[in-house]
Design an enzyme around this catalytic site. Structure first.
Site, mmCIF file in Angstrom:
data_model
loop_
_atom_site.group_PDB
_atom_site.id
_atom_site.type_symbol
_atom_site.label_atom_id
_atom_site.label_comp_id
_atom_site.label_asym_id
_atom_site.label_seq_id
_atom_site.Cartn_x
_atom_site.Cartn_y
_atom_site.Cartn_z
ATOM 1 N N ARG A 198 0.657 -1.372 -0.519
ATOM 2 C CA ARG A 198 -0.376 0.123 -0.141
ATOM 3 C C ARG A 198 0.796 1.295 -0.107
ATOM 4 O O ARG A 198 0.001 1.846 0.732
ATOM 5 C CB ARG A 198 -1.151 -0.133 1.384
ATOM 6 C CG ARG A 198 -1.989 -0.820 1.367
ATOM 7 C CD ARG A 198 -2.910 -0.677 0.382
ATOM 8 N NE ARG A 198 -3.841 -1.533 0.457
ATOM 9 C CZ ARG A 198 -4.198 -2.836 -0.320
ATOM 10 N NH1 ARG A 198 -3.036 -3.448 -0.921
ATOM 11 N NH2 ARG A 198 -5.073 -3.552 0.452
ATOM 12 N N SER A 200 -10.376 -0.593 3.994
ATOM 13 C CA SER A 200 -9.986 -1.076 5.087
ATOM 14 C C SER A 200 -9.311 0.571 5.516
ATOM 15 O O SER A 200 -8.340 1.415 4.753
ATOM 16 C CB SER A 200 -8.587 -1.382 4.330
ATOM 17 O OG SER A 200 -8.717 -2.776 3.849
ATOM 18 N N GLU A 249 -4.647 4.180 6.718
ATOM 19 C CA GLU A 249 -4.123 3.218 5.290
ATOM 20 C C GLU A 249 -4.515 5.042 4.151
ATOM 21 O O GLU A 249 -4.675 5.149 2.923
ATOM 22 C CB GLU A 249 -5.120 2.326 4.660
ATOM 23 C CG GLU A 249 -4.257 1.995 3.582
ATOM 24 C CD GLU A 249 -5.018 1.032 2.252
ATOM 25 O OE1 GLU A 249 -6.408 2.095 2.010
ATOM 26 O OE2 GLU A 249 -5.400 -0.287 1.977
HETATM 27 N N1 EPU Z 1 -10.529 -10.933 10.465
HETATM 28 C C1 EPU Z 1 -11.164 -10.628 12.006
HETATM 29 N N2 EPU Z 1 -12.252 -9.675 11.846
HETATM 30 C C2 EPU Z 1 -12.437 -8.645 10.970
HETATM 31 C C3 EPU Z 1 -11.805 -8.561 10.290
HETATM 32 C C4 EPU Z 1 -10.674 -9.614 9.565
HETATM 33 O O1 EPU Z 1 -10.644 -11.996 12.107
HETATM 34 O O2 EPU Z 1 -12.800 -8.308 11.009
HETATM 35 C C5 EPU Z 1 -9.731 -11.778 10.143
HETATM 36 C C6 EPU Z 1 -9.530 -12.144 8.968
HETATM 37 O O3 EPU Z 1 -10.581 -13.752 9.589
HETATM 38 C C7 EPU Z 1 -8.812 -13.338 8.148
HETATM 39 C C8 EPU Z 1 -7.732 -12.026 8.430
HETATM 40 O O4 EPU Z 1 -8.056 -11.042 9.583
HETATM 41 O O5 EPU Z 1 -7.749 -13.971 9.095
HETATM 42 C C9 EPU Z 1 -8.122 -11.036 7.386
HETATM 43 O O6 EPU Z 1 -9.152 -10.439 6.533
HETATM 44 P P1 EPU Z 1 -9.553 -10.261 5.088
HETATM 45 O O7 EPU Z 1 -9.192 -11.614 4.165
HETATM 46 O O8 EPU Z 1 -10.441 -9.829 5.310
HETATM 47 O O9 EPU Z 1 -8.127 -8.761 5.050
HETATM 48 P P2 EPU Z 1 -7.637 -7.639 6.001
HETATM 49 O O10 EPU Z 1 -6.499 -8.328 6.069
HETATM 50 O O11 EPU Z 1 -8.914 -7.570 6.035
HETATM 51 C C10 EPU Z 1 -7.110 -7.048 3.615
HETATM 52 C C11 EPU Z 1 -6.945 -5.743 2.555
HETATM 53 C C12 EPU Z 1 -7.965 -6.044 1.470
HETATM 54 C C13 EPU Z 1 -7.896 -6.458 0.992
HETATM 55 C C14 EPU Z 1 -7.984 -7.843 1.430
HETATM 56 C C15 EPU Z 1 -7.913 -8.576 0.893
HETATM 57 C C16 EPU Z 1 -5.217 -4.373 4.093
HETATM 58 C C17 EPU Z 1 -5.383 -2.847 4.828
HETATM 59 N N3 EPU Z 1 -6.702 -4.715 3.705
HETATM 60 O O12 EPU Z 1 -7.933 -6.902 4.243
HETATM 61 O O13 EPU Z 1 -8.296 -3.867 1.311
HETATM 62 O O14 EPU Z 1 -9.252 -6.352 0.284
HETATM 63 O O15 EPU Z 1 -7.001 -7.929 2.187
HETATM 64 O O16 EPU Z 1 -7.230 -9.084 0.028
HETATM 65 O O17 EPU Z 1 -4.512 -4.855 3.770
HETATM 66 C C18 EPU Z 1 -8.666 -1.472 1.408
HETATM 67 O O18 EPU Z 1 -7.435 -1.594 1.136
HETATM 68 O O19 EPU Z 1 -9.349 -1.108 1.256
HETATM 69 C C19 EPU Z 1 -9.067 -3.896 1.222
HETATM 70 C C20 EPU Z 1 -9.785 -3.169 1.144
#
Ligand code: EPU
Length: 317
Positions: free
Chosen positions: A143, A217, A313
């Site tokens: 990012r 995010s 972010e």
């Molecule tokens: N999780 C939780 N609770 C929550 C949210 C997430 O326990 O409320 C856990 C999930 O169970 C999982 C882990 O956290 O084990 C990761 O969650 P998720 O796959 O939803 O992805 P993220 O890391 O929260 C990132 C990106 C998103 C992107 C997703 C999918 C960043 C800051 N965000 O989110 O990007 O869509 O991965 O690849 O890296 C964005 O940048 O605006 C965005 C939406």
């Protein structure tokens, strides 16, 4: 103070010249989907609407597609999916415009923009000269790019070129994509199948900004030393992590925010989303200031519980 809409590079240069000559404060906005305004902006907003999508190279194995920076990102993804150009289908439905994609090095479901990025053109805000940036010039990170650091506010991106594959190769390494495809009984997925799976996942987890105000995010997933992770893992054995390199891992901020009891909890007109705690939502009437205060609350609580400082972010202005 006002808005100037620009539809061509020439109009952008004219607008930049005008604000430069009058010395007025200005900002260039694409979709505004990753921006939090904490107060009314006291200057001129230059709204980038430089459009156009065209093929600039058409080889047997790959194509190079060029898009104007004011194009809606998802429209570009749909154009590529419809033409069978592979590489950005995992980035379906990301809000925002094309010009923001390299600044943020947008990423989702196992793919980042840098994986397909070829080059971009941008206008220098001082000299108004056009410059081409190759991939190495952009210093892409998680990012992150040079446009968020050394060159912040120094260039306005006008077009972006992506090198995409003609082969039907897809990336379904991200667990949730594989699960959706399995559910649909799709064994040998094409670009369109992956795009549709991503659209399904995003629509089920992430609120649509047109319905419920949000900037995706709100925080980056923190990258921490393995030793720090080990200590945290002893205390919280469920804490997930993703490898970065030999010394660092990335931990999901959404998980930590949820553990702080903030998921779905409402604070007036704002709060962390009920399905994805990393997303801060506006239930209707929250001011930018209230959202910012909530973000600070989240940072504080996560820091107290995990000793980790979350970094936004979203661009806070
Ligand atoms: N999780 C939780 N609770 C929550 C949210 C997430 O326990 O409320 C856990 C999930 O169970 C999982 C882990 O956290 O084990 C990761 O969650 P998720 O796959 O939803 O992805 P993220 O890391 O929260 C990132 C990106 C998103 C992107 C997703 C999918 C960043 C800051 N965000 O989110 O990007 O869509 O991965 O690849 O890296 C964005 O940048 O605006 C965005 C939406």
């Amino acid at each position: 103070m006002g808005t100037i809409t620009v539809e061509t590079e020439k109009e952008l240069k004219d607008a930049l010249e005008e604000v430069r000559n009058t010395g007025v404060l200005y900002m260039v906005l694409g979709g505004g989907s990753n921006v939090l305004l904490t107060k009314d902006y006291p200057g001129i907003v230059i709204l980038n609407r430089i459009k156009g999508i065209k093929l600039v190279e058409d080889a047997q194995e790959f194509v190079v597609v060029e898009a104007g920076s004011g194009e809606i990102w998802h429209h570009l993804v749909m154009y590529c999916v419809d033409h069978g150009f592979g590489g950005i289908e995992n980035l379906s439905l990301i809000p925002g415009r094309v010009g923001a994609a390299p600044i943020q090095n947008i990423g989702a479901y196992g793919v980042e923009l840098k994986d397909v990025f070829e080059s971009l053109t941008a206008i220098n805000t001082d000299t108004l000269e056009r410059k081409t940036f190759q991939k190495k010039d952009c210093e892409f990170g998680y990012r992150d790019s040079v446009f968020k650091r050394n060159l912040k506010n120094r260039y306005i991106i006008t077009s972006v070129r992506l090198k995409l594959k003609r082969s039907p190769e897809t990336n379904i390494s991200y667990g949730a994509i594989a699960a959706v495809l399995k559910e649909k009984n799709i064994i040998d997925p094409g670009i369109k199948d992956v795009s549709e799976a991503v659209i399904d996942i995003r629509s089920s987890k992430l609120p649509d900004p047109a319905v419920l105000g949000n900037s995706g995010s709100f925080f980056k997933n923190p990258v921490i030393k393995r030793e720090v992770y080990q200590k945290l893992h002893n205390r919280y054995p469920q804490l997930p992590c993703y490898n970065v390199d030999d010394n660092f891992v990335k931990v999901p901020a959404g998980w930590m925010i949820e553990q702080c009891g903030l998921k779905g909890k409402r604070f007036g007109e704002t709060g962390c989303h009920k399905d994805q705690a990393l997303v801060i939502v506006n239930y209707g009437n929250a001011t930018g200031k209230e959202i910012h205060e909530h973000a600070l609350r989240v940072i504080d609580l996560v820091n107290k519980k995990f000793g980790i400082q979350l970094e936004p972010e979203v661009n806070i202005i």
